[in-house]
Design a protein around this motif. Structure first.
Motif, PDB file in Angstrom:
ATOM      1  N   LEU A  69       1.031  -1.165   0.104  1.00 27.67           N
ATOM      2  CA  LEU A  69       0.262   0.149   0.049  1.00 27.67           C
ATOM      3  C   LEU A  69       0.990   1.806   0.491  1.00 27.67           C
ATOM      4  O   LEU A  69       2.064   1.235   0.576  1.00 27.67           O
ATOM      5  N   ARG A  72      -0.741   6.487   1.744  1.00 26.37           N
ATOM      6  CA  ARG A  72      -2.129   6.999   1.167  1.00 26.37           C
ATOM      7  C   ARG A  72      -2.809   6.751   1.309  1.00 26.37           C
ATOM      8  O   ARG A  72      -3.776   6.765   2.433  1.00 26.37           O
ATOM      9  N   GLU A  73      -3.188   4.869   0.788  1.00 19.12           N
ATOM     10  CA  GLU A  73      -3.868   4.771   1.160  1.00 19.12           C
ATOM     11  C   GLU A  73      -3.950   3.308   2.798  1.00 19.12           C
ATOM     12  O   GLU A  73      -4.809   3.769   3.158  1.00 19.12           O
ATOM     13  N   HIS A 103      -9.363   5.371  -3.518  1.00 14.35           N
ATOM     14  CA  HIS A 103      -8.876   5.103  -3.140  1.00 14.35           C
ATOM     15  C   HIS A 103      -8.964   3.222  -2.334  1.00 14.35           C
ATOM     16  O   HIS A 103      -8.774   2.475  -1.892  1.00 14.35           O
ATOM     17  N   HIS A 106      -9.134   0.362  -4.760  1.00 18.75           N
ATOM     18  CA  HIS A 106      -7.942   0.622  -4.740  1.00 18.75           C
ATOM     19  C   HIS A 106      -7.510  -0.993  -3.737  1.00 18.75           C
ATOM     20  O   HIS A 106      -6.542  -1.742  -3.526  1.00 18.75           O
ATOM     21  N   LEU A 107      -7.695   0.171  -2.333  1.00 22.60           N
ATOM     22  CA  LEU A 107      -7.371  -0.578  -0.953  1.00 22.60           C
ATOM     23  C   LEU A 107      -8.062  -2.738  -1.227  1.00 22.60           C
ATOM     24  O   LEU A 107      -7.101  -3.089  -1.119  1.00 22.60           O
TER      25      LEU A 107
END
Length: 133
Positions: A69, A72-73, A103, A106-107
């Motif tokens: 990650l 920011r994530e 975000h 993506h996580l």
């Protein structure tokens, strides 16, 4: 234990506690703090349920790989674990709600989870957040 079908047709056992916590967190996120579930299940109860889940001995519980990650994530995952909504995340991070959703997408892909409730559990598993007492 519950079994959820996988796309391959095989079943993977999922502990009942994970299912219960996931459903409760999703319901809280869906209904919102002002909705009817907030009256039925106050946040303090939900916090205790999550605290019980995280502190219970579970040697089979996987720890998410945070190395994949971005910083920011990790920050977003920490705030999600703290129970913030998309609007609250956007305000806290000074970004748009659309960027917050990106975000989150993506996580979910990087941590191989299917919903926001599992992101909350991943944040607890990774030690990014601790239960409030």
């Amino acid at each position: 234990m519950n079994a959820h079908p996988r796309p391959s047709g095989k079943s993977k056992a999922v502990p009942v506690g994970v299912v219960v916590i996931s459903v409760l967190v999703m319901a809280m996120c869906t209904v919102g703090a002002q909705g009817p579930l907030a009256v039925i299940l106050p946040p303090s109860i939900l916090t205790r349920l999550v605290a019980h889940y995280v502190t219970a001995p579970r040697p089979d519980r996987p720890t998410p790989t945070l190395r994949r990650l971005t910083s920011r994530e990790v920050e977003v995952l920490t705030l999600i674990g703290g129970g913030l909504s998309n609007d609250e995340l956007a305000t806290a991070l000074v970004i748009s709600v659309k960027t917050v959703k990106t975000h989150i997408t993506h996580l979910m892909a990087k941590l191989a989870v299917r919903d926001r409730a599992q992101l909350v559990i991943a944040a607890f598993d990774a030690g990014l957040v601790r239960p409030r007492h």
